[in-house]
Design an enzyme around this catalytic site. Structure first.
Site, mmCIF file in Angstrom:
data_model
loop_
_atom_site.group_PDB
_atom_site.id
_atom_site.type_symbol
_atom_site.label_atom_id
_atom_site.label_comp_id
_atom_site.label_asym_id
_atom_site.label_seq_id
_atom_site.Cartn_x
_atom_site.Cartn_y
_atom_site.Cartn_z
ATOM 1 N N PHE A 62 -14.582 -7.741 -14.022
ATOM 2 C CA PHE A 62 -14.847 -6.349 -14.105
ATOM 3 C C PHE A 62 -16.298 -6.288 -13.103
ATOM 4 O O PHE A 62 -17.114 -6.910 -13.660
ATOM 5 C CB PHE A 62 -14.921 -5.856 -15.467
ATOM 6 N N ARG A 87 -2.062 0.746 -13.474
ATOM 7 C CA ARG A 87 -2.208 -0.006 -14.870
ATOM 8 C C ARG A 87 -1.577 0.829 -15.767
ATOM 9 O O ARG A 87 -1.922 1.930 -15.964
ATOM 10 C CB ARG A 87 -3.711 -0.119 -15.269
ATOM 11 N N TYR A 102 -14.521 1.807 -27.207
ATOM 12 C CA TYR A 102 -13.858 3.023 -26.587
ATOM 13 C C TYR A 102 -12.542 2.888 -25.907
ATOM 14 O O TYR A 102 -11.846 3.648 -25.663
ATOM 15 C CB TYR A 102 -14.765 4.064 -25.749
ATOM 16 N N LYS A 103 -12.064 1.596 -26.072
ATOM 17 C CA LYS A 103 -10.814 1.167 -25.363
ATOM 18 C C LYS A 103 -9.923 1.260 -26.630
ATOM 19 O O LYS A 103 -9.398 2.160 -27.497
ATOM 20 C CB LYS A 103 -10.639 -0.064 -24.708
ATOM 21 N N ASP A 144 -16.297 -11.553 -22.842
ATOM 22 C CA ASP A 144 -16.265 -9.856 -22.791
ATOM 23 C C ASP A 144 -14.925 -9.509 -23.507
ATOM 24 O O ASP A 144 -13.515 -10.191 -22.791
ATOM 25 C CB ASP A 144 -16.363 -9.606 -21.324
#
Ligand SMILES: *Cc1c(COP(=O)(O)O)cnc(C)c1O
Length: 438
Positions: free
Chosen positions: A149, A400, A251-252, A226
């Protein structure tokens, strides 16, 4: 958990039969899987989203739980509105660590005293990688995946520039991910820190965390994992795996809401020796002494810098109620069933139009999202969003499909993937798709 191959036997007709309709058969499989889903009751525990046909982006921003509005109102009227400044003494000072402990127990395999809720993921990566680098004096190399990322890569480049260190990139297949073999090739007695993602944000590849951690330790390095795309959906055993440090979004899959603060983990045995670079008053050994000179707290509190975002912790706490009730093992089992079903649906509706699956095959190396690639996907995604089908687009050509087991239904996946196929066909022929409003 019913797996899609079993459920398909519930569908009348044979694939070789004359009037076999693959679209109808797939929809019937989705119905059967939803009916047999032991976690089905959880989908109604999320707020309704009028106009949304299929939400396939819970891996990027999870949905709010249904009782969140009531919870926020209670917080504002009681905790904040009535207790006012007294709230800090009555629990808010402990909140980042109490909630961290809960998250550690429910989702991370972490014993108390090692997990905290802190800054954004980006800032926490900076703090923990910087602390780890300082914790390996004399070593000059930072290892990171070349397809990780962006924030992870940028932070490591910045730290290397500021500290005179060198970045060693792990060459990563964008359709796969970091393997122990690839990591082993860049490790040496110069390696200070290895920063890698448990689940690759692009392909959904799930790395072998225990083995890569073991290799990094054998080279004398510290490892920072991560967990943004695995926390709350994949089984994680930070203590058992011997992980040094970890960071992850809330928040995922943890549904903490836009911009909710991230969590950090620092193994108990390392807390005393590591110092993070943003020495603020909240990490001081005696917060209210207000004295001269910084002295870090003796425990995990030293990794906190400033006033914690108390209001922004409500939604993830509410989600942890659900994660705890369901259990990560059951959530992961549904994740596998959803990704397997999504792959099958892509085979029926999307791959025949020339799209490619750029995610690992079913099994231990698969996370909870799939990526499929096609040159038309940028425009296709825009059309999908207009019709309430919401995956996300990742440049240059990937859609995705994120499967968030507590809130995603098989029917939603079926409808969403079918819509992708319809829009691909429309894009190819220049026609207007059946679902288009224009
Ligand atoms: C989502 C994500 C981030 C986001 O970082 P923020 O500071 O919250 O913007 C970082 N790393 C990975 C791997 C991610 O998936």
């Amino acid at each position: 958990m019913t797996d899609p191959s079993t459920a398909s036997t519930l569908v009348p007709g044979s694939p070789s039969g004359e009037d076999f309709d693959p679209t109808a058969a797939l929809a019937a499989v989705a119905t059967a899987l939803d009916a047999a889903d032991p976690l089905a009751r959880f989908t109604s525990r999320f707020a309704a989203s009028p106009g949304v046909v299929a939400y396939l982006d819970g891996n990027s921003l999870g949905r709010p739980v249904a009782d969140l509005a009531a919870r926020m109102t209670r917080f504002i009227e009681h905790d904040w509105g009535t207790r006012l400044i007294r709230g800090w003494d009555e629990g808010w000072m402990r909140r980042p660590f109490d909630l961290g402990d809960r998250l550690g127990r429910v989702a991370l395999g972490a014993a108390p005293g090692q997990t905290f809720i802190g800054d954004s993921t980006t800032v926490l990566i900076y703090k923990l990688v910087r602390a780890a680098l300082a914790g390996r004096p004399g070593r000059t190399e930072l290892v990171v995946g070349d397809d990780d990322f962006p924030t992870d890569r940028y932070i490591v480049e910045g730290i290397a520039a500021e500290a005179g260190a060198t970045v060693r990139w792990v060459p990563t297949d964008p359709a796969g991910g970091v393997t122990p073999e690839l990591v082993a090739e860049v490790l040496s007695e110069r390696t200070a820190v290895v920063l890698l993602s448990h689940v690759a944000y692009r392909s959904g590849f799930a790395a072998d965390v225990p083995e890569i951690t073991r290799l990094a330790h054998a080279a004398g390095a510290l490892v920072v994992w991560d967990l943004c795309h695995s926390a709350g959906v994949l089984p994680i055993g930070l203590d058992e795996w011997g992980v040094d440090l970890a960071v992850g979004c809330t928040y995922k899959y943890l549904n903490g809401g836009p911009g909710a603060p991230a969590f950090g983990y620092v193994r108990a045995a390392l807390q005393d020796e590591l110092r993070q670079p943003i020495q603020g008053w909240m990490g001081h050994a005696d917060v209210f002494a207000m004295g001269p000179g910084y002295e870090p707290a003796p425990d995990v509190r030293r990794f906190v810098s400033g006033t914690p975002a108390i209001l922004a912790m409500e939604a993830m706490d509410a989600t942890l109620d659900l994660v705890e009730e369901a259990g990560v093992a059951a959530i992961h089992a549904k994740s596998r069933a959803l990704t397997d079903f999504a792959e099958r649906a892509l085979g029926v509706h999307v791959l025949p139009h020339g799209a490619r699956l750029v995610s690992p095959p079913a099994g231990a190396r698969r996370g909870s999202h799939l990526t499929v690639a096609h040159p038309s996907f940028r425009e296709v995604t825009a059309r999908l969003w207009e019709r309430g089908v919401i995956p996300d687009f990742r440049a240059p050509d990937g859609i995705r499909i994120g499967l968030s087991p507590l809130s995603t239904t098989f029917a939603e996946v079926e409808a969403g993937v079918r819509a992708i196929g319809e829009e691909l066909r429309a894009a190819a022929t220049g026609a207007t798709s059946p679902g288009s409003t224009a």
